[in-house]
Structures are given as C-alpha cells and as structure tokens.
Design an enzyme around this catalytic site. Structure first.
Site, PDB file in Angstrom:
ATOM      1  CG  HIS A 119      -0.492   0.507   2.389  1.00 45.74           C
ATOM      2  ND1 HIS A 119      -0.042  -0.527   3.504  1.00 45.74           N
ATOM      3  CD2 HIS A 119      -0.171   1.690   3.151  1.00 45.74           C
ATOM      4  CE1 HIS A 119       0.267  -0.011   4.614  1.00 45.74           C
ATOM      5  NE2 HIS A 119       0.275   0.988   4.138  1.00 45.74           N
ATOM      6  CG  ASP A 149       0.128  -3.986   2.839  1.00 47.37           C
ATOM      7  OD1 ASP A 149       0.427  -3.595   1.517  1.00 47.37           O
ATOM      8  OD2 ASP A 149       0.133  -3.473   3.623  1.00 47.37           O
ATOM      9  CG  ASN A 222       6.634   4.456  12.062  1.00 49.06           C
ATOM     10  OD1 ASN A 222       7.901   5.042  11.776  1.00 49.06           O
ATOM     11  ND2 ASN A 222       5.836   5.107  13.004  1.00 49.06           N
ATOM     12  CB  SER A 223       3.129   1.519   6.605  1.00 40.47           C
ATOM     13  OG  SER A 223       1.747   2.021   7.279  1.00 40.47           O
ATOM     14  CG  LEU A 278      -3.069 -27.948   4.750  1.00 39.54           C
ATOM     15  CD1 LEU A 278      -3.583 -27.628   6.079  1.00 39.54           C
ATOM     16  CD2 LEU A 278      -2.397 -29.023   4.326  1.00 39.54           C
ATOM     17  CB  VAL A 280      -9.275 -28.509   4.869  1.00 35.55           C
ATOM     18  CG1 VAL A 280      -8.466 -29.900   4.789  1.00 35.55           C
ATOM     19  CG2 VAL A 280      -8.117 -27.493   5.582  1.00 35.55           C
TER      20      VAL A 280
END
Length: 464
Positions: A119, A149, A222-223, A278, A280
């Site tokens: 982002h 992300d 800070n992302s 998997l 499931v």
C-alpha cells in the site's frame, strides 16, 4: 609440566572449536549466497524476565536504523474541470494532479533490495528512496503481494548498504521485547519499544491472516518499517494499525518475517507468489463451537469439507477430522494454520497431525496449487478469475462462475455462467480462498445475498 600439558590441550581444543565454528558460519553463508535474504543464527538468547530498564536497546537500534529507509510514492490522477470541458470540449478540462504518499522500507541486501508494504507504493509512477544518511535514489518495483501487503523494490548504488537479517518468526514469544523502526515523513529513522502482544492474529480483512501484534508505537508513516528483536534481527514488517482515527491507539500489526521471506524469494525466483493450500474448509474450535458439534476438543481446526482432488483429500483427511499440528507447529486457530501453510509452496509436503474419533493420527499432505483450486456453493462451481477476466470486467477481485449445478438458476444460465461474484452478504470476495472461508460459516439452507457481474457486464443481486 602436567599442568602446562593440560592447559595446552584446553587451548588446542578451544582453537579447534573456534575454527570449526568459523568454517560452519562461512560455509552457511555460501549455501545461502543465491538468496537476497540473510537469515540470522537460530541460537540467539532472549532477555527473559528482564524489565525494560534492564535491557540495552541501543545495540538493536543502532543495527536497525541504518537499514530502514524513507519511501516516497508519486502518482498522478486525472481530474476533470466541467467549466473547461464546456468551453474547450471533451478532454479540454482534464488535468494531471500529482499525489504524494510516504512510508518506510527495510534494506534486505547490500546491493539495494528493499522490502516495504504494497500500500506504500500502490499505483506509483515514481518511487524515491531516502537512506538514513540522507542520500536519495530512484527505485524500481520488482514485485508485490497484495494479500499480505508486501512489495519488493530495488535501488542501484555502487556502495555496499547496511541491511537487516531475518530471524525465525516462529520462535518469537508473546511478551518478548521488540523495537519498531520506521522512517516517517523523511525525519530519519525513529525507534519505539514494546512487547509482542499476540501471534497469529486474525483481523478478518479478506487477506491471509497471521500477523504479529505489538504495543510498540507505530504510526502511518512507519508502514513498511522493521519490527526487530533485541538483537536487531528482523521478525516482521510493520503493516497496519487498528484505529478509528488513523493514529496509534495501543497496538499495531506486522507481517511475520518467515512469511515475508518466502514472499520475497518467490518474487525473485518466479516473478509472483507461489501459494499452496491444504485443500480443507472448516473453522477453528472454541467452547461453543465444540459444544454445537458434540465433540470434546476445544482447540484445533475442524474440517467441514475437503476440496476435490486436493492434497488433503488424496491424503485421506475427511469431514470431522480436527487438525492440531502441521509439522512441529501446533494449530489451534485458522490464523495459525494459514500462517504456516503460507510459508510453503505448492508440492511441498506437510505432516498433518489430526484427531479422528478421539484418536490422534498423522498423514502427509502434498500442498495443492491455489490457482487451480475451485469450490462449490449452492450449486455454483467457482474458480479464481484470470488476468484476462480482470481486464475484460475491469475488476481486480472476485470469483468466476464456472458451471451451474442449480436447476433453479438454469433459466439465467446465459447471464450467470462466466459471470463474476463480487460479494456475499456484503462481504467482499477476493478469491477462492476468501470465498471458501466465508462459505464454511454459512449453512447450505441459509439464505444469502450475492452481488455479481453477469457475463455481459451488468451488476445484479441475487438471493440464494
């Protein structure tokens, strides 16, 4: 003389041990020389039982601040001025408006590879990187993973850059001290401290859920920054906060380093993320769910259905089985199951420990490739949309109706077959994986609203 002989023997053994460790370290480096990701040694110690005042954070901070960068994203949006359109005709009122976004990133190799959030660089026309020493570079986007992300960037430089090494996020413990390091608003790197609040956190936002939760202060700038342990080793990439105001309110979330590392390696080797399943469908257990199902176990993943021709079906897993462990990883929640599977690739083998009729059993499952998986819901056989579908329908999410097995809908077959389901019960459907998760919580007899785009591009809503 005897004492001297003993001393000489101890010195000789110590020297041999040092040489052996030196050889092991550099042989290990050679083994991983083809990867841009550097892995930290497994045998690091923790500062267990120590308060913040007894821990020296300076070494970890010093290691990390120089590896965290500022990321500037420049994009352009076309705007229309109706008045100019009136005087100058169609197209005459269109203007290019520059938009600037910022975030953080982490250098992961000395030759300039950087990991950040998707982002942070989404829709970027230009990406600029500023190092902690204030030097700036143009960056190239190498690849992205929208689900988790994560994005990988590359800058070209003649100097060797400081970089972060990856710790094993499976070894991270709740309550462990961590540092969150970012480079917000080009202020140079900033550091905040906190503890790991939870692991395998499921935020239920349609992506793959297995975040590390921390109370270290993380704000929007800070992302894409680093979450590190007290040795300065990378355990996660800070990706979001949970807040109604957009500012930090006490907890934040990071993509675990093991998942991040696998995404990076997939992008570098294959050009996209190789994600296995998997095969499931089901739900995690708790007290009320177990009571409703009439079973004793309250921890684990309860299988309601296995996907046709999947690895789980071929390995003999069936409805009613309860998965409690994958390899050596205990499984008590859906987030733990999906988090572990997403460190693997299609065709990898996973040892599944499960409970069937109160007996503990094991089987080996070969993971299926998610892109070839399908599912069925209320007589609609569904599959993932392709790049051609996205272009044709101008969408970037949804699942495609492959076949109709519902007689009530045969009259609408020409419109429905080949159409795209966009949401179910007001919940956005991103792909087969998110659809299967939603279906597992809906009773076949329950009535639901489906929003979809027909084969001819018309948006309709159905009640099934």
């Amino acid at each position: 003389m005897k004492r001297f002989g003993n001393l000489f023997l101890v010195s000789l053994l110590s020297g041999a041990t040092t040489l052996g460790a030196y050889k092991l370290l550099f042989d290990s480096d050679l083994i991983h020389s083809k990867s841009i990701v550097t892995v930290a040694p497994e045998n690091y110690s923790r500062n267990v039982g120590l308060g913040a005042e007894a821990i020296d954070f300076t070494e970890a901070a010093d290691k990390t601040v120089h590896t965290v960068v500022h990321v500037k994203n420049v994009s352009y949006r076309t705007t229309t001025n109706p008045m100019l359109e009136f005087f100058y005709g169609f197209g005459g009122g269109q203007q290019q408006q520059e938009q600037v976004g910022t975030g953080s990133g982490v250098i992961i190799s000395e030759d300039g590879y950087i990991v950040t959030n998707n982002h942070v660089v989404k829709d970027a026309s230009d990406i600029e990187i500023t190092l902690n020493n204030k030097k700036t570079y143009k960056a190239k986007l190498i690849g992205t993973d929208i689900k988790m992300d994560i994005a990988v960037l590359k800058i070209d430089t003649n100097e060797k850059l400081p970089y972060s090494v990856f710790a094993d996020s499976d070894n991270v413990k709740v309550g462990e001290w961590v540092l969150a390091v970012g480079n917000p608003y080009n202020l140079t790197s900033t550091v905040t401290a906190g503890i790991v609040s939870a692991k395998a956190r499921n935020l239920d936002t349609n992506g793959i859920q297995s975040f590390i939760q921390t109370d270290a202060a993380v704000n929007p700038g800070n992302s894409g920054g680093a979450l590190v342990n007290t040795h300065g080793e990378l355990i996660g990439i800070n990706t979001m906060i949970s807040s109604q105001t957009g500012s930090y309110v006490g907890y934040s979330f990071a993509v675990p380093s093991n998942i991040t590392r696998k995404i990076i390696q997939d992008i570098m080797e294959f050009g996209n993320v190789q994600r296995g399943i998997l095969g499931v469908e089901g739900s995690e257990l708790n007290g009320s769910a177990s009571k409703e199902l009439g079973i004793k176990e309250t921890l684990g993943f309860y299988i309601k259905k296995t996907t046709k021709n999947s690895g789980a079906e071929k390995a003999g897993l069936q409805t009613g089985d309860i998965i409690i462990k994958l390899d050596n990883q205990n499984i008590s929640t859906f987030a733990e199951l999906s988090g572990y599977v997403n460190t693997k690739r299609p065709d990898d083998k996973v040892l599944v420990t499960f409970i069937r009729k109160e007996k503990t059993m094991t089987t080996t499952v070969t993971l299926s490739k998610i892109s070839v998986s399908s599912t069925e819901f209320k007589g609609l056989e569904l599959e993932n949309i392709t790049a051609a579908d996205k272009k044709k329908f101008r969408v970037d999410y949804g699942v495609k109706i492959k076949e109709l097995n519902n007689e009530r809908l045969n009259v609408y077959a020409n419109d429905l077959k080949g159409g795209i389901i966009l949401s179910i019960g007001n919940t956005k459907i991103t792909d087969i994986e998110s659809a299967s998760k939603i279906f597992s919580n809906i009773d076949e007899k329950e009535t639901v609203q489906i929003e979809m785009m027909t084969a001819n591009g018309q948006i309709i809503r159905l009640i099934l």
